[in-house]
Design an enzyme around this catalytic site. Structure first.
Site, PDB file in Angstrom:
ATOM      1  N   ASP A  45       0.819  -1.215   0.000  1.00  0.00           N
ATOM      2  CA  ASP A  45       0.000   0.000   0.000  1.00  0.00           C
ATOM      3  C   ASP A  45       0.851   1.262   0.000  1.00  0.00           C
ATOM      4  O   ASP A  45       0.460   2.288  -0.570  1.00  0.00           O
ATOM      5  CB  ASP A  45      -0.930   0.000   1.213  1.00  0.00           C
ATOM      6  CG  ASP A  45      -2.106  -0.952   1.039  1.00  0.00           C
ATOM      7  OD1 ASP A  45      -2.256  -1.525  -0.064  1.00  0.00           O
ATOM      8  OD2 ASP A  45      -2.872  -1.136   2.001  1.00  0.00           O
ATOM      9  N   ASP A 145      -3.249  12.220  22.489  1.00  0.00           N
ATOM     10  CA  ASP A 145      -1.970  11.951  21.823  1.00  0.00           C
ATOM     11  C   ASP A 145      -1.963  12.519  20.413  1.00  0.00           C
ATOM     12  O   ASP A 145      -0.899  12.767  19.846  1.00  0.00           O
ATOM     13  CB  ASP A 145      -1.701  10.449  21.760  1.00  0.00           C
ATOM     14  CG  ASP A 145      -1.157   9.903  23.075  1.00  0.00           C
ATOM     15  OD1 ASP A 145      -0.899  10.711  23.993  1.00  0.00           O
ATOM     16  OD2 ASP A 145      -0.986   8.681  23.186  1.00  0.00           O
ATOM     17  N   ALA A 157      -7.103   2.484   7.176  1.00  0.00           N
ATOM     18  CA  ALA A 157      -5.681   2.440   7.512  1.00  0.00           C
ATOM     19  C   ALA A 157      -5.468   2.903   8.958  1.00  0.00           C
ATOM     20  O   ALA A 157      -6.017   2.324   9.882  1.00  0.00           O
ATOM     21  CB  ALA A 157      -4.900   3.281   6.498  1.00  0.00           C
ATOM     22  N   TYR A 158      -4.682   3.959   9.157  1.00  0.00           N
ATOM     23  CA  TYR A 158      -4.380   4.453  10.506  1.00  0.00           C
ATOM     24  C   TYR A 158      -5.663   4.781  11.268  1.00  0.00           C
ATOM     25  O   TYR A 158      -5.792   4.502  12.465  1.00  0.00           O
ATOM     26  CB  TYR A 158      -3.485   5.685  10.371  1.00  0.00           C
ATOM     27  CG  TYR A 158      -2.851   6.200  11.646  1.00  0.00           C
ATOM     28  CD1 TYR A 158      -2.870   5.469  12.834  1.00  0.00           C
ATOM     29  CD2 TYR A 158      -2.226   7.443  11.657  1.00  0.00           C
ATOM     30  CE1 TYR A 158      -2.284   5.947  13.982  1.00  0.00           C
ATOM     31  CE2 TYR A 158      -1.635   7.943  12.803  1.00  0.00           C
ATOM     32  CZ  TYR A 158      -1.666   7.194  13.968  1.00  0.00           C
ATOM     33  OH  TYR A 158      -1.082   7.689  15.100  1.00  0.00           O
ATOM     34  N   ASN A 159      -6.638   5.357  10.583  1.00  0.00           N
ATOM     35  CA  ASN A 159      -7.914   5.694  11.209  1.00  0.00           C
ATOM     36  C   ASN A 159      -8.561   4.481  11.867  1.00  0.00           C
ATOM     37  O   ASN A 159      -9.056   4.558  12.989  1.00  0.00           O
ATOM     38  CB  ASN A 159      -8.843   6.303  10.160  1.00  0.00           C
ATOM     39  CG  ASN A 159     -10.260   6.492  10.656  1.00  0.00           C
ATOM     40  OD1 ASN A 159     -10.537   7.389  11.430  1.00  0.00           O
ATOM     41  ND2 ASN A 159     -11.165   5.630  10.201  1.00  0.00           N
TER      42      ASN A 159
END
Length: 256
Positions: A45, A145, A157-159
């Site tokens: 990706d 954070d 993804a990160y979400n």
């Protein structure tokens, strides 16, 4: 052969991706990216994101084949019948996020994100952020954070790893997801219309420094970050019919 599509092959730096590229070039020839009907990205990706960034604004037809560790945005790697696969591929059209980050030194940094824009604390101190949407204050103080604004494609993804919602491609929504929110404790984020203009103001920026990242472009020591979807730019990813991106994003919501 005159009717054969012109294909450009781009590969990640790994040995397996470079070997795949050599084999495919030997089988199908090679065109320069600016003259190609299709661009085939070989890797994971990350390679797809890198290729999309390289050709942003050109609406290139980009087809990925997985020669990496993560391949949510990639098709299965097969060498045979590639022209037929490209002709049958279905297009997913996406729009990037545009980030404008204002740093403590007075500079402004602009960048585009295919997956997400994220703000992250730089030290042991938590970040303090004020959030405005379309000019209206929505959260006067978020202690966390960090926070993510994702595209629909980037929502997986990160979400997703930050427990944010997965958003279908045609939903016209942008997930806004906090990372380890401390105050307010019960706030889990929001779904915003794709037209929203989101502004993050960093509170106590010198004591609690924050960085802003658009995909892999990082700006350190930011004081204000503006994020919006840029619909003047269209990106096209091609997928085999059995790996339709919209269907994969919906299916991901039922993965246990």
């Amino acid at each position: 052969m005159s009717d054969a599509p012109r294909i450009a092959f781009l590969a990640a730096a790994t040995e397996v991706a470079q070997t795949a590229r050599d084999r495919l070039v030997a089988m199908y020839g090679e065109a320069q990216p600016g003259e190609a009907h299709f661009i085939v990205a070989l890797g994971g990706d990350g390679m797809m994101l890198e290729t999309q960034h390289r050709f942003l604004g050109r609406n290139a037809q980009i087809y990925g084949m997985n020669r990496g560790s993560v391949g949510f945005l990639m098709n299965e790697y097969r060498e045979e019948d590639l022209p037929a696969r490209l002709a049958a591929a279905q297009a997913a059209q996406l729009h990037p996020l545009r980030m404008r980050a204002h740093s403590m030194d007075g500079k402004t940094h602009a960048s585009l994100a295919v997956n997400e824009v994220s703000l992250l604390r730089q030290t042991r101190q938590t970040a303090k952020l004020r959030i405005l949407v379309d000019g209206k204050e929505r959260l006067p103080e978020l202690i966390c954070d960090g926070i993510i604004v994702a595209t629909p494609a980037g929502s997986t993804a990160y979400n997703l790893s930050a427990h944010g919602p997965i958003v279908p491609l045609d939903a016209n929504l942008l997930p806004l997801t906090p990372i380890s929110a401390f105050r307010p404790r019960r706030w889990r984020g929001a779904l915003l219309p794709s037209t929203a203009r989101v502004v993050f103001e960093v509170l106590e920026a010198e004591k609690r420094p924050v960085s802003a990242t658009a995909d892999y472009t990082e700006v350190r020591d930011v004081r204000r970050v503006e994020v919006r979807e840029d619909r003047s730019i269209t990106m096209t990813m091609l997928f085999d019919p059995d790996r339709n991106l919209s269907e994969r994003i919906i299916s991901e919501q039922f993965t246990v």
